[in-house]
Motif scaffolding. Sequence first.
Motif, short mmCIF file in Angstrom:
data_model
loop_
_atom_site.label_atom_id
_atom_site.label_comp_id
_atom_site.label_asym_id
_atom_site.label_seq_id
_atom_site.Cartn_x
_atom_site.Cartn_y
_atom_site.Cartn_z
N ILE A 1 0.82 -1.20 0.00
CA ILE A 1 0.00 0.00 0.00
C ILE A 1 0.86 1.26 0.00
N SER A 2 1.98 1.25 0.68
CA SER A 2 2.87 2.40 0.70
C SER A 2 3.33 2.75 -0.71
N GLN A 3 3.75 1.76 -1.45
CA GLN A 3 4.20 1.99 -2.82
C GLN A 3 3.05 2.45 -3.71
N THR A 4 1.88 1.89 -3.48
CA THR A 4 0.69 2.26 -4.26
C THR A 4 0.30 3.70 -3.98
N VAL A 5 0.24 4.07 -2.71
CA VAL A 5 -0.13 5.44 -2.34
C VAL A 5 0.88 6.44 -2.91
N GLU A 6 2.15 6.15 -2.78
CA GLU A 6 3.19 7.04 -3.32
C GLU A 6 3.01 7.25 -4.82
N GLU A 7 2.74 6.18 -5.55
CA GLU A 7 2.58 6.27 -7.00
C GLU A 7 1.32 7.04 -7.37
N ILE A 8 0.23 6.80 -6.67
CA ILE A 8 -1.01 7.53 -6.97
C ILE A 8 -0.82 9.02 -6.72
N ILE A 9 -0.20 9.37 -5.61
CA ILE A 9 0.04 10.79 -5.31
C ILE A 9 0.96 11.40 -6.36
N ARG A 10 2.00 10.68 -6.75
CA ARG A 10 2.92 11.18 -7.79
C ARG A 10 2.17 11.44 -9.10
N GLN A 11 1.36 10.47 -9.50
CA GLN A 11 0.60 10.61 -10.75
C GLN A 11 -0.41 11.76 -10.66
N ALA A 12 -1.06 11.89 -9.51
CA ALA A 12 -2.04 12.97 -9.32
C ALA A 12 -1.36 14.33 -9.41
N GLU B 1 1.47 15.04 -10.90
CA GLU B 1 1.95 15.21 -12.26
C GLU B 1 0.83 15.66 -13.20
N ASN B 2 -0.39 15.20 -12.92
CA ASN B 2 -1.54 15.52 -13.77
C ASN B 2 -2.44 16.60 -13.17
N LYS B 3 -1.94 17.26 -12.11
CA LYS B 3 -2.65 18.36 -11.46
C LYS B 3 -4.05 17.96 -10.98
N ILE B 4 -4.12 16.79 -10.36
CA ILE B 4 -5.37 16.29 -9.80
C ILE B 4 -5.34 16.54 -8.30
N GLY B 5 -6.38 17.18 -7.79
CA GLY B 5 -6.40 17.55 -6.37
C GLY B 5 -7.17 16.61 -5.48
N HIS B 6 -7.92 15.67 -6.06
CA HIS B 6 -8.72 14.73 -5.26
C HIS B 6 -8.92 13.45 -6.05
N VAL B 7 -8.90 12.33 -5.35
CA VAL B 7 -9.14 11.03 -5.96
C VAL B 7 -10.35 10.42 -5.25
N ASP B 8 -11.39 10.09 -6.01
CA ASP B 8 -12.62 9.54 -5.41
C ASP B 8 -12.43 8.11 -4.92
N LEU C 1 -1.84 5.62 5.66
CA LEU C 1 -0.92 6.30 4.75
C LEU C 1 -1.59 7.45 3.99
N ALA C 2 -2.89 7.36 3.78
CA ALA C 2 -3.62 8.39 3.05
C ALA C 2 -3.93 9.60 3.92
N ASN C 3 -3.90 9.42 5.23
CA ASN C 3 -4.22 10.49 6.16
C ASN C 3 -3.34 11.73 5.90
N GLY C 4 -3.98 12.87 5.70
CA GLY C 4 -3.24 14.11 5.47
C GLY C 4 -2.80 14.32 4.03
N THR C 5 -3.23 13.45 3.12
CA THR C 5 -2.86 13.58 1.70
C THR C 5 -4.13 13.79 0.87
N ILE C 6 -3.96 13.92 -0.43
CA ILE C 6 -5.13 14.06 -1.31
C ILE C 6 -5.97 12.78 -1.34
N LEU C 7 -5.46 11.71 -0.77
CA LEU C 7 -6.19 10.44 -0.73
C LEU C 7 -6.97 10.23 0.56
N GLU C 8 -6.96 11.23 1.42
CA GLU C 8 -7.56 11.08 2.75
C GLU C 8 -9.02 10.64 2.72
#
Length: 71
Positions: free
Chosen positions: A7-18, A20-27, A51-58
């Motif tokens: 999950i750590s690697q997954t969260v890091e990659e999602i945040i990086r991609q978001a 990079e693509n100027k996405i502020g929220h992931v549903d 891991l999502a706590n405090g990030t755009i994935l919260e």
Amino acid sequence: MHEWTLISQTVEEIIRQAQENKIGHVDAVALAIGEKEHITEDALKFCFDSLANGTILEKTKLEIKKTQGRG
């Protein structure tokens, strides 16, 4: 804990991609996990929430689908 690393690697990659693509929220995030893997849904959800706590994935919903796998 294998789930934490996964999950750590997954969260890091999602945040990086978001970012990079100027996405502020992931549903929602959908994960497919092989049935033969020794990974529990509860552990994955706990790790994701932590891991999502405090990030755009919260407020992102984690959707887990069990699959046949490849082996």
